[in-house]
Write an enzyme that holds these catalytic residues in place. Structure first.
Site, PDB file in Angstrom:
ATOM      1  CB  ALA A  74      -5.449   5.048  32.457  1.00 37.94           C
ATOM      2  CB  ALA A  75      -2.595   8.059  28.831  1.00 46.86           C
ATOM      3  CB  SER A 117       5.249   9.470  25.306  1.00 52.08           C
ATOM      4  OG  SER A 117       5.436   9.670  23.927  1.00 52.08           O
ATOM      5  CE1 TYR A 140       0.197  10.566  24.983  1.00 49.96           C
ATOM      6  CE2 TYR A 140       2.109  10.724  23.537  1.00 49.96           C
ATOM      7  CZ  TYR A 140       1.361  10.026  24.467  1.00 49.96           C
ATOM      8  OH  TYR A 140       1.798   8.792  24.895  1.00 49.96           O
ATOM      9  CG  ASN A 168       6.992   5.424  17.344  1.00 47.62           C
ATOM     10  OD1 ASN A 168       7.902   6.204  17.653  1.00 47.62           O
ATOM     11  ND2 ASN A 168       5.865   5.822  16.804  1.00 47.62           N
TER      12      ASN A 168
END
Length: 306
Positions: A74-75, A117, A140, A168
């Site tokens: 969740a983000a 990420s 982010y 990605n």
């Protein structure tokens, strides 16, 4: 029967993960926003559904019992949106992760897998290794760095934390109408719909594009027990934006012309070049199975059914 909690389970990556976990007869609890769950109920059949916002600490009061693994997906996941709606991004990604941390201390899951990420690395991240100093240039990216730091402290509570820095991700099931998230899906939908594409930033930017099935295989890998682990999840092969666009035109059987590209200035916080060094995951006998041409074909097939 093993129990798994998937935060953000109604999303793109979450729905693919749940499909994988279901095959093994596990009990799956999905935590996500009410709107997301209602929109994706068909993908969540057989799961226990908990509707709530992770940034609200009371949301976690709804979740009880012992868990084999918590997958924390969740983000707010868009760099561009994170710059525009920074407070919202920080609230979800940092405050939400703090709330999970507090819940984990009380409920003692065996393991937490956190999807971080490549944005934590910063502007240029070529052949980047996990030990590289983290220098995020976007809100982010900074929230993901903070999330890593928060959850890493659980090692003191004897809870294993696996941090996976995703590059990605693309594949069937992405939200093609969301033109703020997912480079390949954004370009693919625009070219499919309009026969032209709007590009934010340089055509010489490069990315490491990894197919969703390979991401799920990395997330469900058997990691060394009783110690924290940080790993890149990518292909280790960069592709320039201009080459990616040409591939998409070819996959859609539309003639490519340079005047079908509309360029605008890059948005603040955008990474220029990145691709992963994946030796660490390869040492655990993981490797990506889908090349870009294969993954793109499957994604195009899915888009045409959309």
């Amino acid at each position: 029967m093993k129990r798994y909690l998937v935060t953000g389970g109604a999303g793109f990556i979450g729905s693919h993960l749940i499909k994988n976990l279901k095959k093994k007869g596990n009990k799956i609890i999905v935590l996500d926003l009410k709107k997301k769950i209602l929109e994706n109920k068909n993908k969540l059949k057989g799961c226990e559904l908990v509707m709530g916002d992770i940034s609200n600490e009371k949301t976690f009061d709804k979740i009880k019992g012992k868990f084999e693994t918590v997958f924390h997906l969740a983000a707010k996941t868009s760099t561009a949106v994170g710059q525009i709606k920074s407070k919202e991004c920080i609230k979800t990604n940092v405050s939400g992760t703090k709330n999970l941390y507090k819940w984990a201390i009380k409920n003692k899951p065996k393991k937490i897998v956190f999807t971080s990420s490549m944005a934590v690395y910063g502007k240029i991240a070529k052949n980047v290794k996990e030990k590289r100093k983290l220098s995020p240039i976007s809100v982010y990216g900074q929230t993901k760095k903070n999330g890593e730091k928060i959850l890493s402290n659980l090692k003191n509570k004897k809870i294993q934390v696996i941090i996976l820095r995703l590059f990605n991700v693309y594949g069937p099931g992405q939200d093609y109408l969301n033109l703020k998230q997912g480079m390949l899906s954004i370009y693919l939908y625009q070219i499919f719909k309009n026969k032209y594409v709007k590009i934010t930033g340089s055509l010489d930017r490069s990315r490491d594009l990894i197919f969703i099935n390979d991401v799920i295989s990395a997330m469900t890998l058997r990691f060394p027990q009783k110690k924290n682990f940080v790993a890149n999840v990518g292909t280790g092969k960069p592709i320039k934006v201009i080459k990616l666009i040409k591939k998409i035109f070819t996959a859609l059987k539309i003639n490519f012309r340079r005047d079908r590209i509309l360029q605008t200035k890059e948005h603040k916080g955008d990474t220029f070049a990145s691709y992963a060094n994946i030796r660490l995951l390869k040492s655990l006998r993981w490797s990506p199975k889908f090349d870009l041409n294969t993954g793109l074909r499957q994604t195009v097939k899915d888009l045409k059914k959309f």
